[in-house]
Design a protein around this motif. Structure first.
Motif, mmCIF file in Angstrom:
data_model
loop_
_atom_site.group_PDB
_atom_site.id
_atom_site.type_symbol
_atom_site.label_atom_id
_atom_site.label_comp_id
_atom_site.label_asym_id
_atom_site.label_seq_id
_atom_site.Cartn_x
_atom_site.Cartn_y
_atom_site.Cartn_z
ATOM 1 N N HIS A 218 36.468 30.724 33.108
ATOM 2 C CA HIS A 218 36.144 30.890 34.577
ATOM 3 C C HIS A 218 34.598 30.615 34.719
ATOM 4 O O HIS A 218 33.526 31.193 34.351
ATOM 5 N N SER B 79 28.862 38.445 42.813
ATOM 6 C CA SER B 79 29.944 39.335 43.439
ATOM 7 C C SER B 79 31.194 39.166 42.338
ATOM 8 O O SER B 79 31.738 38.217 42.214
ATOM 9 N N HIS C 123 37.199 38.892 36.914
ATOM 10 C CA HIS C 123 35.867 39.671 37.196
ATOM 11 C C HIS C 123 35.946 41.177 37.369
ATOM 12 O O HIS C 123 35.261 41.546 38.487
ATOM 13 N N HIS D 151 40.161 36.314 43.086
ATOM 14 C CA HIS D 151 38.798 37.190 43.208
ATOM 15 C C HIS D 151 39.185 38.272 44.206
ATOM 16 O O HIS D 151 39.747 38.018 45.374
ATOM 17 N N ASP E 293 31.853 33.510 34.244
ATOM 18 C CA ASP E 293 31.792 33.089 35.588
ATOM 19 C C ASP E 293 30.451 32.701 36.199
ATOM 20 O O ASP E 293 29.722 32.880 37.084
#
Ligand code: DUC
Ligand code: ZN
Ligand code: ZN
Length: 516
Positions: free
Chosen positions: A105, A340, A291, A235, A367
């Motif tokens: 990711h 985020s 995430h 997401h 991320d």
């Protein structure tokens, strides 16, 4: 200064990659260890090996063993003792010999939802990844309105082929499925089917940002993924709940970075995670929830998996190691940490660690979403932006493995096998990267040689990306990847980069072409 190439590609569209059937996730090599070692012995070569890594402890997800590793033509060809002559030998006494990290990711050379190009090119991001012990990255090929995904993947593939120093693959971001326009949907279907045949089997969708999809569009993408045997990464945050809280904060004059965390309420994550899980169950389509940051998110995943839902989930380094107070640093400093979902609380960190221990969460990724702390990135809306004007994301490719080795192994939470499992083997399995994430005869010669005792203190600007700050400055880690080998070639040693850009061709490990 941002990399010149990043500017050149300000309008670029998407990346490329390759994956495998989601239904094969978690598949294990059926051979027993005994059978495997007999096989390994029989594979000892009569010709000179290219490389032997001698005297280390070889760590795989399921076991550790003292063994030498023989590599030829980019692949592991022998594992055992007295492997014979080699063109090159690396002494790994006192070291852990582990599969290179697989970071599934990250965002590289990508135009974000708000139109801003992130700070790294494939060259700078994969250089940074290599210094951090990684040999494979999975980045995003981002469709924007009006683009055909086939063209997007082609464009990102070209960027990666030119710049990447480690192997790579792509998640295809679908942001324009046009479910009402049948013709457009048919074109998307045709593209996705062709890409899947070519090994690109990971789709990515958002429930928030400008590139978010409606529920109807998400269901259409799930149905499409099901047809081609793909995995859908998500997401998951509820856009309207976030916007409601953003507006309330702005009206009250609450503009500092810390209000980012208060606006991305934990319930927004919980709502979207639960909805996506139900969509997955409704259509029997495997998903990967990106995430997870909250206790509620972990619990939803645990319950879904207990029901037999085909749900995978990750968390990221920063949710395990940072809390929301980083956003409340003096002045605008907190902008460096805006991402985020946002960092949460200690109780959430405890829940994430427990989720990893129990297997509710399978992997930890970075991320990596790099923006410089200047007018090209975090401060592109001025020197004192409101929290909702700050681009989301932090650098993470280079720090993920040392931080996690320290937190997991050096601090005694898990053994080195579990570290390898969560940061390399399981990511490779889930995304169908068959020859990655293990040190075994036949696998790619992707190896990181770790000194488990070496201590390093992170500095303010000591990473090899193009970002200019290290979010973990001041933190000391124990355990360090000293030598990194990609397909048998040493790409990092003694703090020096030995690879050049464009060395890697992602499509050469196209899984579909290998008949997986
Ligand atoms: N959030 C995202 O959704 N993507 C990249 C980074 C971030 O913080
Ligand atoms: Zn995201
Ligand atoms: Zn992301």
């Amino acid at each position: 200064m941002p990399d010149q190439r990043a500017r050149t590609h300000r309008r670029c569209r998407l990346p490329c990659g390759e994956f495998d059937r989601a239904s094969g996730c978690g598949r294990r090599d059926g051979r027993t260890l005994a059978a495997r070692s007999a096989n390994e012995r029989s594979l000892k070569l009569s010709t000179k090996l290219d490389l032997v890594i001698q005297g280390g402890i070889v760590v795989n997800a399921d076991h550790m063993q003292r063994a030498d590793v023989g590599i030829s033509e980019g692949r592991v060809v022998a594992l055992g003792e007295a492997l014979g002559d080699a063109k090159q030998t690396i002494d790994a006494a006192g070291r852990l010999v582990m599969p290179g990290g697989v970071d599934t990711h990250c965002h590289i050379e990508q135009v974000s939802g708000n139109g801003l190009l992130n700070a790294d090119t494939f060259e700078t991001a994969t250089r940074s990844a290599a210094f951090g012990g990684n040999t494979t990255v999975v980045s995003h090929a981002a469709q924007h309105k009006g683009n055909r995904v086939a063209a997007v993947v082609k464009d990102y593939s070209a960027l990666a082929a030119r710049g990447a120093m480690v192997d790579y693959a792509f998640h295809i971001i679908v942001s324009d499925p046009e479910v009402e326009a049948l013709e457009a949907l048919e074109a998307l279907e045709a593209d996705i089917a062709a890409l899947a045949t070519d090994g690109h089997r990971s789709l990515k969708i958002f429930t928030t940002y400008a590139i978010r999809l409606s529920d109807a569009q998400i269901l259409a993408v799930f149905a499409l993924a099901r047809k081609v045997g793909g995995l859908v990464c998500i997401h998951a945050e509820n856009h309207d709940m976030i916007q409601h809280a953003v507006r309330r904060n702005l009206v009250a004059g609450n503009v500092a970075p810390k209000f980012h965390a208060q606006s991305h309420t934990r319930l927004a994550e919980a709502e979207a995670v639960c909805r996506m899980i139900r969509f997955s169950e409704f259509l029997d389509q495997p998903i990967m929830l990106f995430h997870i940051s909250t206790r509620e998110g972990v619990e939803a995943v645990r319950e879904a998996r207990a029901r037999g839902a085909k749900v995978f989930a990750e968390t990221c380094t920063h949710y395990l190691l940072m809390t929301a107070d980083v956003l409340d640093r003096p002045g605008i400093e907190g902008a460096k940490f805006v991402c985020s979902p946002p960092q949460r609380e200690v109780a959430d960190q405890d829940a994430l660690w427990e989720g990893l221990t129990r297997g509710d969460l399978q992997i930890v990724t970075s991320d990596h979403a790099p923006f410089r702390f200047d007018e090209t990135g975090k401060l592109n809306k001025g020197k004192a932006p409101a929290f909702n004007e700050i681009p989301n994301g932090m650098p993470g490719l280079e720090v993920r493995l040392p931080l996690l080795f320290d937190a997991m192994v050096s601090r005694g939470r898990f053994d080195a096998c579990r570290f390898v499992q969560m940061t390399s083997s399981r990511p490779a399995q889930i995304f169908g990267l068959r020859d990655k994430g293990r040190i075994a005869v036949g696998a790619d010669g992707d190896i990181a040689i770790w000194n488990p005792k070496r201590q390093v203190r992170y500095g303010d600007n000591d990473l090899h990306d193009n970002v200019g700050y290290n979010p973990y400055a001041g933190r000391t880690v124990t355990g360090w990847p000293e030598i990194v080998i990609s397909r048998g070639e040493t790409i990092v040693a003694d703090g020096q980069l030995l690879a050049g850009p464009g060395r890697r061709i992602g499509s050469s490990w196209n899984l579909a072409s290998k008949g997986v």
